[in-house]
Structure formats: C-alpha cells, structure tokens
Design a protein around this motif. Structure first.
Motif, PDB file in Angstrom:
ATOM      1  N   LEU A  76       0.865  -1.158  -0.038  1.00 17.00           N
ATOM      2  CA  LEU A  76       0.361  -0.082   0.056  1.00 17.00           C
ATOM      3  C   LEU A  76       0.844   1.259   0.039  1.00 17.00           C
ATOM      4  O   LEU A  76       0.510   2.256  -0.692  1.00 17.00           O
ATOM      5  N   TYR A  79       1.685   1.820  -3.554  1.00 12.54           N
ATOM      6  CA  TYR A  79       0.627   1.983  -4.446  1.00 12.54           C
ATOM      7  C   TYR A  79       0.601   0.825  -5.410  1.00 12.54           C
ATOM      8  O   TYR A  79       0.320   1.028  -6.605  1.00 12.54           O
ATOM      9  N   GLN A 105      -0.771  -0.011 -10.362  1.00 12.15           N
ATOM     10  CA  GLN A 105       0.263   0.647  -9.750  1.00 12.15           C
ATOM     11  C   GLN A 105      -0.080   2.069  -9.947  1.00 12.15           C
ATOM     12  O   GLN A 105      -0.258   2.510 -11.309  1.00 12.15           O
ATOM     13  N   ASN A 106      -0.096   2.874  -9.029  1.00  8.06           N
ATOM     14  CA  ASN A 106       0.045   4.405  -9.062  1.00  8.06           C
ATOM     15  C   ASN A 106       1.321   4.773  -9.094  1.00  8.06           C
ATOM     16  O   ASN A 106       1.695   4.752  -8.049  1.00  8.06           O
TER      17      ASN A 106
END
Length: 193
Positions: A76, A79, A105-106
């Motif tokens: 987390l 991301y 994925q950010n």
C-alpha cells in the motif's frame, strides 16, 4: 493475522464412496497456503477428476489433473497490488496452460498503470473441462492501460486481446490512444468539450 496452512478441499461423500460405476470422482482445491509476510502470500493447489473407468474412455473423457499456483502482492505504501497465477491441466494426451496476471500501480497522483492479462494455450480444452456454463462461452480477455493526466487533459494508452473458447481466433487491438478533456470554457460564449 494470517497463518500458513492446508487449504480445505472441495470433496463430497460420493467422491469417497462412489454410488455408480459411471460417477466421476472430483476433488478441487487440495493445497497449501503460504503467508510469506505482510505484503506477500501464495498458494498451491491441485484439482482432480477421475475418468470413471471404461465409461469415461468410451465417452472420450479421460479425466484430468490440474496444478494451480498463485502469488499475490499488496504494498500500500508504494500503491502496488496484484496477483500472478499459473495453471497446468493434463488430460489424456492433451494439456493446457493458463496464465493470469493482474497488476495495478499508481506512479503519482496523475499517472497509473493497470494490467489484466489472461492467456490460455488450448482454448478447446479450457472449454471442455469447465463446469461453469458462463466460463465455457466467455471470451478470454486481456487489457493493458496506462493513464496520465496532463493539465486539463487525460491521456490513455492501452492494448487489448481476446481469445475465444474452442477456437483459435485471436483479436488484438494495439495501440489504443485517447486524449480527453473536461469541458474548457474558452470564453463566455464558447465551451469546448
């Protein structure tokens, strides 16, 4: 918290004590779960269906053995989430390999990558061995998409692929590029959408 351990298989009383010589015994999900750490886990399992003796051979159903493996990740703070799964099915003289990879994925608030890849080596065998009627008719779809926000615009670059159960047909769309904007007020009398 999570613990490593055996996965309870799906099995019925009829699978242990057959009530008919033509009944096909079936065991699904016999395996082991690994809780690697807070970010990773995996599992391996096996599915099996008998050929029901001579009746199975006459009907052309030699039963099957399927080996499944799945690896999941979820970080987390970075991301990143996803899973990677591999399945190998063996029946008679035919076999099928299925691969699934889901990844999200950010990179920043304004850029993201999404992958949903599904590949099957033998679509005919995939269709024959499923017990779910929706799965036997559904397409095997894969998508990849990268999105980037640039000022008031949204850039999207992607690709897609479809496989069809029981056919060798393969549809690919690559690349797909779109550039969209929210409505822009260029003046009191002009809005560009």
């Amino acid at each position: 918290g999570r613990r490593s351990g055996l996965i309870a298989p799906n099995i019925g009383v009829s699978d242990i004590v057959r009530n008919s010589p033509s009944y096909r015994r079936n065991i699904e999900g016999l395996g082991y779960y690994f809780a690697i750490n807070d970010f990773l886990d995996s599992q391996v399992s096996m599915d099996w269906r008998s050929s029901a003796g001579d009746a199975g051979l006459v009907l052309g159903d030699a039963g099957f053995v399927r080996y499944n493996g799945e690896f999941r990740y979820r970080w987390l703070e970075r991301y990143v989430t996803g899973n990677l799964a591999l399945s190998e099915t063996k029946t008679g003289s035919a076999n099928n390999t299925a691969l699934t990879w889901g990844h999200q994925q950010n990179f920043t608030r304004n850029s993201a990558l999404t992958l949903n890849l599904n590949l099957v080596k033998n679509t005919s065998l995939q269709q024959q061995l499923t017990t779910n009627p929706y799965s036997s008719l559904a397409t095997i779809a894969s998508q990849a998409n990268y999105q980037q926000k640039i000022g008031p615009m949204q850039l999207s670059l992607g690709a897609s692929q479809k496989q069809y159960p029981g056919r060798t047909q393969l549809d690919r769309n690559f690349p797909t590029l779109s550039l969209t904007t929210s409505p822009l007020n260029l003046g009191s009398w002009l809005t560009w959408t």
